[in-house]
Design an enzyme around this catalytic site. Structure first.
Site, PDB file in Angstrom:
ATOM      1  NE  ARG A   1       8.564 -53.962  -4.676  1.00 31.10           N
ATOM      2  CZ  ARG A   1       9.093 -55.091  -5.118  1.00 31.10           C
ATOM      3  NH1 ARG A   1      10.380 -55.176  -5.379  1.00 31.10           N
ATOM      4  NH2 ARG A   1       8.328 -56.139  -5.325  1.00 31.10           N
TER       5      ARG A   1
ATOM      6  CB  CYS B   1      14.124 -59.674 -15.311  1.00 31.81           C
ATOM      7  SG  CYS B   1      14.598 -61.119 -14.366  1.00 31.81           S
TER       8      CYS B   1
END
Ligand code: MG
Length: 303
Positions: free
Chosen positions: A15, A240
């Protein structure tokens, strides 16, 4: 250093990792990734996210993925949901555990979750109540617990307030996310110590990114402070989006290597995780960022 005898690893690669991939991974590869990870001894593999496909096209096939895996007895497969519509889709696909996500940072919550902290908690309250009526287990995430790209420092009281609220709304477990990976070991320990005054430390998890190379140190520091659950991703998958060029989650095998060497039991087979990482890295066409996987695969490319 005082480490516990046993900890639980929550694998978030399918995920959190794949959501941050630039390309879209074929559904069959996602399914194989989850099934392979579940065969390594992991007790929890976060499978996908039932959020809007236009916002996260990488996981638009959430229902196909969740119905396509071969569930292993004793393994949990939580899925993210953002609202009632997401919960409906998750229930339809047979989810038995969901995760909801709030933030400790007001500006991050407004810009990235589309509503302020209190609004988002109120909305999740309804989702959590419905989920519990369906006997689902519920995990809560709090992002930006060690710092935020918009507001800088995030006060510990804010993290404590959101964490406590998620438990009060009915979460079984709350995972504390250093989403931009800026925290350091003592900061993490102080945060856990403050939270332990109001919530049960054995219901806390940490989700500490490796952006500044602190993921492993910070996770061990959290274990020393009493936490027993950590989120990691195989191969260190996951960028990120708020820190350009940065790596994402702490790699599962990097944590496993440290724990195995320190005699901490996880029930997860390190060499099997490395071989799953090697296989996934071939699917993605690039080497893993995990230092342990790189070292081992360089010696033995077949894992
Ligand atoms: Mg993450």
């Amino acid at each position: 250093m005082q480490l516990p005898e046993r900890v639980r690893i929550v694998e978030v690669g399918p995920r959190d990792g794949l959501q941050n991939e630039p390309g879209i991974v074929p559904t069959a590869v996602k399914i194989a990734f989850i099934d392979r990870l579940a065969a390594t001894g992991l007790e929890v593999v976060e499978a996908t996210s039932f959020v809007r496909a236009d916002l996260v096209p990488q996981l638009a096939d959430a229902a196909e993925v969740l119905t396509g895996i071969t569930p292993r007895p004793g393994v949990r497969y939580p899925v993210l949901v953002a609202n009632d519509r997401g919960l409906d889709r998750a229930l339809e696909a047979g989810a038995q555990e969901i995760a909801v996500f709030a933030s400790a940072s007001e500006p991050f919550s407004e810009r990235n979750l589309g509503r302020g902290i209190d609004d988002s908690l109120e909305r999740f309250g309804g989702v959590i109540r419905r989920a519990r009526r369906h006997d689902l287990r519920v995990r809560g995430y709090v992002s930006m617990v060690c710092g935020c790209p918009y507001q800088g420092e995030v006060p510990t009281e804010d993290v404590a307030r959101v964490t406590t609220a998620l438990f009060e709304l009915g979460c079984d477990e709350v995972s504390l996310g250093d989403t931009i990976g800026v925290g350091t070991a003592l900061q993490v320990q102080e945060l856990i110590e403050v939270l332990s005054r109001t919530v049960l430390v054995d219901r806390l998890a940490v989700h500490l990114h490796d952006t500044y190379g602190q993921g492993l140190a910070n996770t061990l520091a959290a274990f020393e402070a009493g936490v027993r659950i950590a989120d990691t991703s195989a191969g260190g998958l996951g960028g990120c989006p708020f820190a350009a060029g940065a790596t994402g989650n702490l790699a599962t095998e990097d944590l496993l290597y440290a724990l195995e060497g320190s005699g901490v039991h996880t029930g997860v087979d390190l060499s099997e995780v490395i071989s799953v990482t090697g296989w996934m890295s071939e699917q993605l066409g690039r080497p893993p960022v995990s230092r342990v996987a790189r070292a081992v695969l360089a010696r033995n490319p077949d894992g």
